[in-house]
Write an enzyme that holds these catalytic residues in place. Sequence first.
Site, PDB file in Angstrom:
ATOM      1  N   HIS A 145       0.833  -1.205   0.000  1.00  0.00           N
ATOM      2  CA  HIS A 145       0.000   0.000   0.000  1.00  0.00           C
ATOM      3  C   HIS A 145       0.869   1.258   0.000  1.00  0.00           C
ATOM      4  CE1 HIS A 145      -3.704   2.321   1.139  1.00  0.00           C
ATOM      5  NE2 HIS A 145      -2.771   3.151   1.560  1.00  0.00           N
TER       6      HIS A 145
ATOM      7  N   LYS B  95       2.896   5.794  -7.595  1.00  0.00           N
ATOM      8  CA  LYS B  95       1.905   6.525  -8.396  1.00  0.00           C
ATOM      9  C   LYS B  95       2.269   8.002  -8.467  1.00  0.00           C
ATOM     10  CE  LYS B  95      -1.937   5.456  -6.332  1.00  0.00           C
ATOM     11  NZ  LYS B  95      -3.399   5.514  -6.081  1.00  0.00           N
ATOM     12  N   ASN B  96       2.604   8.565  -7.300  1.00  0.00           N
ATOM     13  CA  ASN B  96       2.968   9.981  -7.256  1.00  0.00           C
ATOM     14  C   ASN B  96       4.243  10.261  -8.050  1.00  0.00           C
ATOM     15  OD1 ASN B  96       0.777  10.502  -5.576  1.00  0.00           O
ATOM     16  ND2 ASN B  96       1.977  10.268  -3.713  1.00  0.00           N
TER      17      ASN B  96
ATOM     18  N   GLU C  64       1.467   3.698  -3.482  1.00  0.00           N
ATOM     19  CA  GLU C  64       1.032   5.092  -3.446  1.00  0.00           C
ATOM     20  C   GLU C  64       2.175   6.025  -3.819  1.00  0.00           C
ATOM     21  OE1 GLU C  64      -1.642   7.915  -3.459  1.00  0.00           O
ATOM     22  OE2 GLU C  64      -2.183   5.861  -2.912  1.00  0.00           O
TER      23      GLU C  64
END
Length: 409
Positions: free
Chosen positions: A238, A245-246, A242
């Site tokens: 997780h 992605k950023n 994340e």
Amino acid sequence: MRTSKVMFGLTKMLDRYSQFNPSPLSIKQFIDFGRNACEKTSFTFLKKELPVRLANIMKEIHLLPDNLQRMPSVNIVQNWYIQSFREILEFADKEAEDVYMLNNFCETLVKIRNRHSDVVQTMAQGIMELKESHLVDQSMEHSIQYFLDRFYMSRISIRMLINQHTLLFGKEQTPSRHVGGIDPSCSVIAVIQDAYENARFLCDQYYLASPDLVIKDHNEIEHGKPIHIIYVPSHLYHMVFELFKNALRAVVEHHGDAGPLPPVEVLVVTGKEDISIKISDRGGGIPRTTIDLLFQYMYSTAPKPPADLHSNTVPLAGFGYGLPLSRLYARYFQGDLILTSYDGFGTDAIIYLKALCNEANELLPIFNKASSRHYTTSIPANDWSAGTTSGRISSLGGLPTNHQLSSRF
């Protein structure tokens, strides 16, 4: 009349269970119990511990600003918690000798977990409803930030307890070496690569381009050996998913068509106390004045999500909760997540995890007088001169916006 009596009884039980502090467990305790798992022992612990954890956070929901409590989505979440609390209490006086009852308990836990699967999105929708219908001052924003950190951390911990029980004693299948949801030999680099490939797929789908990944590792404890950790792979996934992605989006949008995209670089290091994971991108960086805002639930420059919470029309955007939730996952077992950015160049995101499983204890919110004061204490006046107002965290209307931040988050 009967409804009033039922609510009075519920309030009385909430008061009773909220007087007890949650009992934090370490990853070592989870592993040791899971390897010699006894369903009766787990049932006896959970029928007491789950109501305590639920009651502690439910009492804090009642301390939220009245305007927020009246939001439709917040009411939905509150009703889910009330229903789950009632269902767990049905087992309070049961003994662990009845096989049928143990199966019923396990099925109830699965039902509760499924009921709460959309809690994050629904509560976020409630915050958006508040922002659209009421003026949110700094004091209210402070209370909401304090509550959501504790609320979502409580949710992580409750799901951890439920998952361990249902994976150990239910019908769900797990990889053979796993102890419930914990991998005793979790390959950090394998999880990183998996998260990168999935984030890259989204990036390619949305932008038709994505930067490559370069991974380096350093094992200070066992030189030359792969880095493994006793951890919950889904939590680690997780966090890094994340961050990827950023990072991928930042690189693509910052460089555009100007030649080859610089790779995202990852460094994994094992020390005596910590396992550190640094994800570095060259996506243009973030101004220093806005770094702290990225962990604020009420601050997001991401496009507004669709009304359908299950829609995925914007693959790399959402409610803007990715970073604060990822930091909670890191902190849950005494780790952390920090950002260091170089405005005009790129950003380093660093995840710290406890290297020793006996030191990786749950970090849990406790409802008491000290926590209650956070919802009533006003924000003290600033007693330092402000060099600029552009980075000041005040009302939402005064927060800065910039293209780079919007494109990243």
